[in-house]
Structures are given as structure tokens and as C-alpha cells.
Design an enzyme around this catalytic site. Structure first.
Site, mmCIF file in Angstrom:
data_model
loop_
_atom_site.group_PDB
_atom_site.id
_atom_site.type_symbol
_atom_site.label_atom_id
_atom_site.label_comp_id
_atom_site.label_asym_id
_atom_site.label_seq_id
_atom_site.Cartn_x
_atom_site.Cartn_y
_atom_site.Cartn_z
ATOM 1 N N GLU A 150 -59.345 -8.787 8.444
ATOM 2 C CA GLU A 150 -59.943 -8.197 7.457
ATOM 3 C C GLU A 150 -60.231 -6.552 7.786
ATOM 4 O O GLU A 150 -59.700 -6.226 8.937
ATOM 5 C CB GLU A 150 -61.228 -8.735 7.108
ATOM 6 C CG GLU A 150 -61.181 -9.987 6.162
ATOM 7 C CD GLU A 150 -60.510 -9.938 4.793
ATOM 8 O OE1 GLU A 150 -60.369 -8.569 4.327
ATOM 9 O OE2 GLU A 150 -60.722 -11.259 4.316
ATOM 10 N N ASP A 202 -53.673 -9.248 -0.817
ATOM 11 C CA ASP A 202 -53.466 -8.540 -0.174
ATOM 12 C C ASP A 202 -52.259 -8.189 1.005
ATOM 13 O O ASP A 202 -51.970 -9.402 1.418
ATOM 14 C CB ASP A 202 -55.034 -8.453 0.466
ATOM 15 C CG ASP A 202 -55.452 -9.723 1.382
ATOM 16 O OD1 ASP A 202 -54.471 -10.961 0.342
ATOM 17 O OD2 ASP A 202 -55.998 -9.834 1.992
#
Length: 224
Positions: A150, A202
């Protein structure tokens, strides 16, 4: 004087002793085999997915990373790459700040977490050991085969992706690729958006893949 039967004297006794020796030897061999079998079986648990194997509390897989444990509800304990070969790195964006991401990954109701978070300032936090299966990709097969990273920020905000973040994340991805023999290319380093079946976008249009992969290749050391 030799016996007229053509067998040496004492042959019956010799045969009885021979049979006894075979029986005793066979029993000993069976016992030995059973011991070996028990020893082998006692080690088979190491290969079973999800077994609680001995591990050092707070240990990290990437030097310099900070350890902050995710909720056990957000990953599955395993022994990768023995349980599942690792051949992908999946790039994510948190859609929020660092603290909110950590809070989510520590929440058992969240049902998801990545192995790492890279902050805007380049600092790296590890929440799940690479040997475990993190629930980060929304696809069981990809969870089992990949390491999830992340990145603090928002897909719609290009300023989220700082120089320090790119550099630190590239070093991390290069280390993962080197550890598992993963080619440092776009087939094996992918965005969450590229995972089959996902509804995520993403890392988004502002993530500079050309720059990122160039940095990964600069520090990547392929297996020999």
C-alpha cells in the site's frame, strides 16, 4: 562323516536359526521403519498451509521496516513460498492517510490488509509477514501468490506520490523480486486494478509506472 542327505550336518538347526534371524531382523527393520515414519510424519506439519509455525515476534522481511501487526482476521497464516509460490507484487493506494490505513488493517471487521504500507516520507511499515497470505487483492489466487504494498495517498492526487515514496517502494519491490526470483517487469509487478475480478482502480492514472519500474530495475538483483 557327512550325512547321506546331501545337506551338511546340523542343517535343520541352521535353518531354524536362519529363519529366526530373518524374523528378528525383519521385526527390527519394521520397528526402524516405523520410527523413521513417525519422525517423517512429525515434520509434515511444516508443509501444511495455515499451521502456526515458530516465528520471531516483531521480525520484518525488509530491513529498516517498522513492524505494526495487522489483525489476524485480515490474513491467513501460511509458509510461503512452500505453501504457495510467490510470483507477483501488487501495488495499492490507501485512499487515505497512513494512520487511517493502519487503523483499518488492525480492525478485524475490515477483512483486508496488505503486507506493507509506504508513507509519503518513504518510511515503510510491515503489518503481515511475507510468508503469510494477506487479504489485499480481492482474489484468493492472487492473494496466495503475491505480496501487497500500500502507498499512502489518493489515486486522484498526483502529489501523493513523492520522490521519497517512489524510491523506498522501488527498493522494497526490488528486494521482494530478488527474494522470490520474480522478474522485475510489468507482468509481475502490477497494480490492484489489474487483478482479475477487482473493482478497484489503484494505483490510478497518476502513478508513474515508467519511473517506478526504472527505479526497481536499478536496484533489482536477479537470482543466479
Amino acid at each position: 562323516m557327512e550325512a547321506t542327505s546331501g545337506r551338511p550336518a546340523g542343517g535343520d538347526a541352521d535353518r531354524r536359526l536362519g529363519r529366526r534371524a530373518l524374523l528378528v531382523g525383519g521385526a527390527a527393520a519394521a520397528v526402524g521403519t516405523a520410527v523413521l515414519a513417525r519422525q517423517e510424519l512429525s515434520h509434515l506439519w511444516w508443509r501444511l498451509p495455515g499451521v502456526d509455525k515458530p516465528r520471531v515476534a516483531g521480525a520484518v522481511d525488509f530491513r529498516g521496516a517498522r513492524w505494526v501487526a495487522a489483525s489476524p482476521a485480515n490474513y491467513r497464516q501460511a509458509d510461503r513460498p512452500d505453501d504457495y509460490p510467490v510470483d507477483r507484487v501488487v501495488i495499492h493506494v490507501t485512499q487515505g492517510g497512513y494512520r487511517s490505513a493502519v487503523k483499518a488493517f488492525q480492525d478485524p471487521a475490515h477483512a483486508a490488509a496488505a503486507h506493507y504500507i509506504v508513507r509519503r516520507d518513504g518510511r515503510i511499515t510491515q503489518l503481515i509477514r511475507e510468508l503469510d497470505v494477506a487479504f489485499h487483492a480481492g482474489n484468493r489466487g492472487y492473494n496466495e501468490r503475491s505480496v501487497g504494498i500500500e502507498h499512502e495517498g489518493f489515486v486522484e492526487d498526483a502529489s501523493s506520490f513523492t520522490d521519497a515514496m517512489y524510491a523506498a517502494s522501488a527498493r522494497l519491490t526490488a528486494a521482494i523480486c530478488g527474494r522470490y526470483g520474480i522478474p522485475a517487469d510489468r507482468e509481475h509487478v502490477i497494480g490492484h486494478v489489474e487483478v482479475p475480478g477487482t473493482d478497484h482502480t489503484d494505483p490510478g492514472p497518476h502513478w508513474d509506472w515508467g519511473r517506478y519500474m526504472g527505479l526497481v530495475r536499478q536496484v533489482h538483483t536477479p537470482e543466479t
